[in-house]
Design a protein around this motif. Sequence first.
Motif, PDB file in Angstrom:
ATOM      1  N   LEU A 114       0.822  -1.210   0.000  1.00  0.00           N
ATOM      2  CA  LEU A 114       0.000   0.000   0.000  1.00  0.00           C
ATOM      3  C   LEU A 114       0.860   1.266   0.000  1.00  0.00           C
ATOM      4  N   ILE A 115       2.066   1.175   0.558  1.00  0.00           N
ATOM      5  CA  ILE A 115       2.970   2.330   0.563  1.00  0.00           C
ATOM      6  C   ILE A 115       3.256   2.774  -0.872  1.00  0.00           C
ATOM      7  N   THR A 116       3.632   1.813  -1.714  1.00  0.00           N
ATOM      8  CA  THR A 116       3.973   2.153  -3.096  1.00  0.00           C
ATOM      9  C   THR A 116       2.748   2.606  -3.874  1.00  0.00           C
ATOM     10  N   ARG A 117       1.580   1.984  -3.600  1.00  0.00           N
ATOM     11  CA  ARG A 117       0.358   2.405  -4.299  1.00  0.00           C
ATOM     12  C   ARG A 117      -0.076   3.807  -3.879  1.00  0.00           C
ATOM     13  N   SER A 118       0.345   4.243  -2.718  1.00  0.00           N
ATOM     14  CA  SER A 118       0.001   5.583  -2.241  1.00  0.00           C
ATOM     15  C   SER A 118       0.944   6.643  -2.784  1.00  0.00           C
ATOM     16  N   GLY A 119       1.903   6.222  -3.591  1.00  0.00           N
ATOM     17  CA  GLY A 119       2.842   7.175  -4.160  1.00  0.00           C
ATOM     18  C   GLY A 119       3.986   7.523  -3.242  1.00  0.00           C
ATOM     19  N   LEU A 120       4.116   6.803  -2.136  1.00  0.00           N
ATOM     20  CA  LEU A 120       5.203   7.062  -1.196  1.00  0.00           C
ATOM     21  C   LEU A 120       6.338   6.075  -1.432  1.00  0.00           C
ATOM     22  N   ARG A 121       7.520   6.449  -1.040  1.00  0.00           N
ATOM     23  CA  ARG A 121       8.683   5.592  -1.207  1.00  0.00           C
ATOM     24  C   ARG A 121       8.969   4.862   0.098  1.00  0.00           C
ATOM     25  N   PRO A 122       8.985   3.514   0.081  1.00  0.00           N
ATOM     26  CA  PRO A 122       9.292   2.781   1.323  1.00  0.00           C
ATOM     27  C   PRO A 122      10.667   3.167   1.843  1.00  0.00           C
ATOM     28  N   ARG A 160      14.116   2.642   4.515  1.00  0.00           N
ATOM     29  CA  ARG A 160      15.012   1.572   4.960  1.00  0.00           C
ATOM     30  C   ARG A 160      14.524   0.915   6.245  1.00  0.00           C
ATOM     31  N   LEU A 161      13.575   1.550   6.953  1.00  0.00           N
ATOM     32  CA  LEU A 161      13.056   0.977   8.189  1.00  0.00           C
ATOM     33  C   LEU A 161      11.921  -0.006   7.932  1.00  0.00           C
ATOM     34  N   ALA A 162      11.248   0.130   6.792  1.00  0.00           N
ATOM     35  CA  ALA A 162      10.128  -0.763   6.475  1.00  0.00           C
ATOM     36  C   ALA A 162      10.591  -2.027   5.764  1.00  0.00           C
ATOM     37  N   PHE A 163      11.613  -1.903   4.923  1.00  0.00           N
ATOM     38  CA  PHE A 163      12.051  -3.041   4.112  1.00  0.00           C
ATOM     39  C   PHE A 163      12.430  -4.278   4.935  1.00  0.00           C
ATOM     40  N   PRO A 164      13.248  -4.164   5.971  1.00  0.00           N
ATOM     41  CA  PRO A 164      13.641  -5.376   6.708  1.00  0.00           C
ATOM     42  C   PRO A 164      12.462  -6.160   7.270  1.00  0.00           C
ATOM     43  N   PHE A 165      11.390  -5.468   7.699  1.00  0.00           N
ATOM     44  CA  PHE A 165      10.243  -6.176   8.266  1.00  0.00           C
ATOM     45  C   PHE A 165       9.361  -6.777   7.175  1.00  0.00           C
ATOM     46  N   ALA A 166       9.336  -6.146   6.009  1.00  0.00           N
ATOM     47  CA  ALA A 166       8.641  -6.756   4.873  1.00  0.00           C
ATOM     48  C   ALA A 166       9.393  -8.004   4.412  1.00  0.00           C
ATOM     49  N   LEU A 167      10.718  -7.928   4.388  1.00  0.00           N
ATOM     50  CA  LEU A 167      11.536  -9.092   4.023  1.00  0.00           C
ATOM     51  C   LEU A 167      11.371 -10.221   5.043  1.00  0.00           C
ATOM     52  N   LYS A 168      11.301  -9.873   6.314  1.00  0.00           N
ATOM     53  CA  LYS A 168      11.062 -10.860   7.371  1.00  0.00           C
ATOM     54  C   LYS A 168       9.720 -11.558   7.160  1.00  0.00           C
ATOM     55  N   ALA A 222      13.725  -6.939  -5.744  1.00  0.00           N
ATOM     56  CA  ALA A 222      13.750  -6.055  -6.921  1.00  0.00           C
ATOM     57  C   ALA A 222      13.404  -4.618  -6.541  1.00  0.00           C
ATOM     58  N   ALA A 223      12.401  -4.467  -5.645  1.00  0.00           N
ATOM     59  CA  ALA A 223      11.996  -3.120  -5.214  1.00  0.00           C
ATOM     60  C   ALA A 223      13.120  -2.433  -4.454  1.00  0.00           C
ATOM     61  N   ALA A 224      13.828  -3.183  -3.623  1.00  0.00           N
ATOM     62  CA  ALA A 224      14.946  -2.604  -2.875  1.00  0.00           C
ATOM     63  C   ALA A 224      16.058  -2.173  -3.822  1.00  0.00           C
ATOM     64  N   ALA A 225      16.335  -3.006  -4.851  1.00  0.00           N
ATOM     65  CA  ALA A 225      17.372  -2.657  -5.824  1.00  0.00           C
ATOM     66  C   ALA A 225      16.970  -1.430  -6.640  1.00  0.00           C
ATOM     67  N   LYS A 226      15.690  -1.365  -7.026  1.00  0.00           N
ATOM     68  CA  LYS A 226      15.198  -0.238  -7.832  1.00  0.00           C
ATOM     69  C   LYS A 226      15.320   1.078  -7.076  1.00  0.00           C
ATOM     70  N   SER A 227      15.072   1.026  -5.779  1.00  0.00           N
ATOM     71  CA  SER A 227      15.129   2.254  -4.979  1.00  0.00           C
ATOM     72  C   SER A 227      16.533   2.564  -4.476  1.00  0.00           C
ATOM     73  N   GLY A 228      17.463   1.635  -4.698  1.00  0.00           N
ATOM     74  CA  GLY A 228      18.832   1.832  -4.225  1.00  0.00           C
ATOM     75  C   GLY A 228      19.040   1.465  -2.771  1.00  0.00           C
ATOM     76  N   LEU A 229      17.984   0.988  -2.116  1.00  0.00           N
ATOM     77  CA  LEU A 229      18.096   0.661  -0.699  1.00  0.00           C
ATOM     78  C   LEU A 229      18.777  -0.685  -0.461  1.00  0.00           C
ATOM     79  N   ASP A 230      18.964  -1.468  -1.530  1.00  0.00           N
ATOM     80  CA  ASP A 230      19.644  -2.753  -1.330  1.00  0.00           C
ATOM     81  C   ASP A 230      21.110  -2.551  -0.959  1.00  0.00           C
ATOM     82  N   LEU A 231      21.618  -1.324  -1.130  1.00  0.00           N
ATOM     83  CA  LEU A 231      22.990  -1.038  -0.715  1.00  0.00           C
ATOM     84  C   LEU A 231      23.066  -0.610   0.744  1.00  0.00           C
ATOM     85  N   ASP A 232      21.900  -0.358   1.336  1.00  0.00           N
ATOM     86  CA  ASP A 232      21.880  -0.081   2.770  1.00  0.00           C
ATOM     87  C   ASP A 232      22.225  -1.366   3.514  1.00  0.00           C
TER      88      ASP A 232
END
Length: 673
Positions: free
Chosen positions: A124-132, A134-142, A158-168
């Motif tokens: 829903l974050i992405t559908r709302s036009g917001l960018r997830p 680095r604090l949300a990604f680890p719990f979504a991955l979990k 793929a979403a993490a790589a697209k946003s560049g957060l996979d380097l976090d």
Amino acid sequence: MASQPIANSRLSKPKLSPPSPSPSPSPSPWLAKTECHLISIIHSSKSTFQLKQVHGRVLRLRLPLTARLAAQLVSAACSPLLRAVPYALALFRHSPPSPPVFDALVRALANCSLFSAALSHFALITRSGLRPSRLAFPFALKSAAALPSPRHAACLHAAAAKSGLDLDLFVRTSIVDMYVKLGSAACALMVFDDTPGWHKGSSVLLWNVSINGCCLSGDLEVARRLFESMPTRSVASWNSLIQGYMRQGDAKSAVELFHRMVEKNVVSWTTMVAGFLRLDEYEQGLGFFEKMLDSGVQPNEFTISSALSACARMGALERGIRIHDFALKSGFRENGVIGTALVDMYSKCGKIELAAQVFDVMDRRDLLTWTSMILGWAIHGHWAKALQCFEEMKCECIEPDEAVFLAMLMACSHSGKVERGLQIFDSMRFEYKIEPTIKHYTCMVDLFGRAGRLNDAMSLMKAIPMEPDFVLWGAFFNACRANKNVELAEVAAEKLLKFRPKHHGTFIFLSNMYSGAGRWDDAEKVRTVMKDSGIERLPGWSYIEVEGGGHHFVAGDRSHPRSKEIYGKLEELATRAKEHGYEPDTDWVLHNIEGEDKEESLGCHSEKLALALGLLSTPSGADIRIVKNLRVCGDCHLLMKFASKLCNKVIILRDIKRFHHFKDGRCSCGDYW
């Protein structure tokens, strides 16, 4: 205790000026101070009611519900103490969409094990036009790892790589951990290998997660290579690799690595104790537990429960009692995993009354605790107490599972309660909607077989919805042997040998049956096949604790320092028993030899040697406890009944099937085993 309102406490008279009716776009110092004050009270709330009072105070003061405040309310609502998920979702719906609120909700839902909901709200974050963030990604991955959902995992990566957060580093470590938990060690290693060197050098956790993934997949060679390449190792790095070796059964490498550790924590020691327990090396496990205490490291409840489980498997009552005393002196309570381990230990060491005492004082009893107690009553032949415990468990609104029903069926099987066993079996299927497993059907075959109802056992085997396995045919084979039905035993043996052509037990029992029926030529053919095929019988052993130490015996054992005394005592006992009517049951000897030689062969069984040492070493009034790794033979069972009467001793024997309590010339099994 009812929650105490807080409206008249710190919030009733805030030492602050009233808010301006039209706040400026940038938060004023007053507003920032008020927000910090409210957040501190949010985190001190002990109930949902108090949390709602804080929320109400915000509305009453006409303060803006900022993203920071909303996020804190959502986090507090889903805390382990409150778990008010509906309230958190209501807060989310009535708050302006913002990354902090989304982050808080995804994290809270994942921590409450609502993984599908966490992924839905992350989407829903992405559908709302917001960018997830680095604090949300680890719990979504979990959440994707816990479902498990490889499709969601790939999309999130793929979403993490697209946003560049996979380097976090935080997100990248979570991606590796997700692939590890999904069983995809290859993907985890690809992500690890693609990680920039400066990231690798700064994160021990990333290395540890990757090593753990290799260990879980069984690739210990790669795990060891990663371990040796680490720029910096933590204690967790050593523990992960040690656990990997133990899981693969390579205790030698685990011990070598353990001794190389400069710093060992409680997890290091627990890994060794639990690892040896898993490998059935109970003495080794207890040895490490005792070294741990000598080193000054305080064990945790899992270390203690593992040590108690080792005592239970060995039948080492005295050592189990010492560990129990240590746990109490160290401040541990007879609850949780320790309480359950104590119930199991006392049950399997022959002290069912002490197991019941521990069970009764526990104020938190989960399903595993109830199962351990019911199983304890079952293996000691107290089917009525097992049934009473089963009914009490249901009265406490604890739903029985497959394991509880299996324990109840065992209780009925050991006591010959066929009709009651059928009722329980039907209750499991029709009342609780639990589909029987092959283990339940095996127990039912055993129930019929012990009662001599071989036709019913055979009919059930034909009717079950799955293919009978080795264990099921083994139960039927044992029933045929007990009822001396050679024809059906041959059918069962043929099936068993198809499953395991070189299983020693099938040959031994078949040879025994032929010998019992006087078919010496057939018995000799079976033994010849065994010899030509290189099949060796599992060595029988017996264990007894006397004078603070454990003693193992095998048949014909003369290695004990007191061997001469032991055989002399055994001969004396047999002579006295014969004067009172004991006649050696030579049907338990496999070979076609003369009667006198048969008696000599029977006289050196391992449980008899343990009994003789017990009679020599235990003080007057003390019980004798023996553990045997196989089923006790009929002649040893008979002699122990005589010994209990002639020597005025209580003899408690645990064989592979159940407990036998010998007292005053009688056995608790009623000769039904």
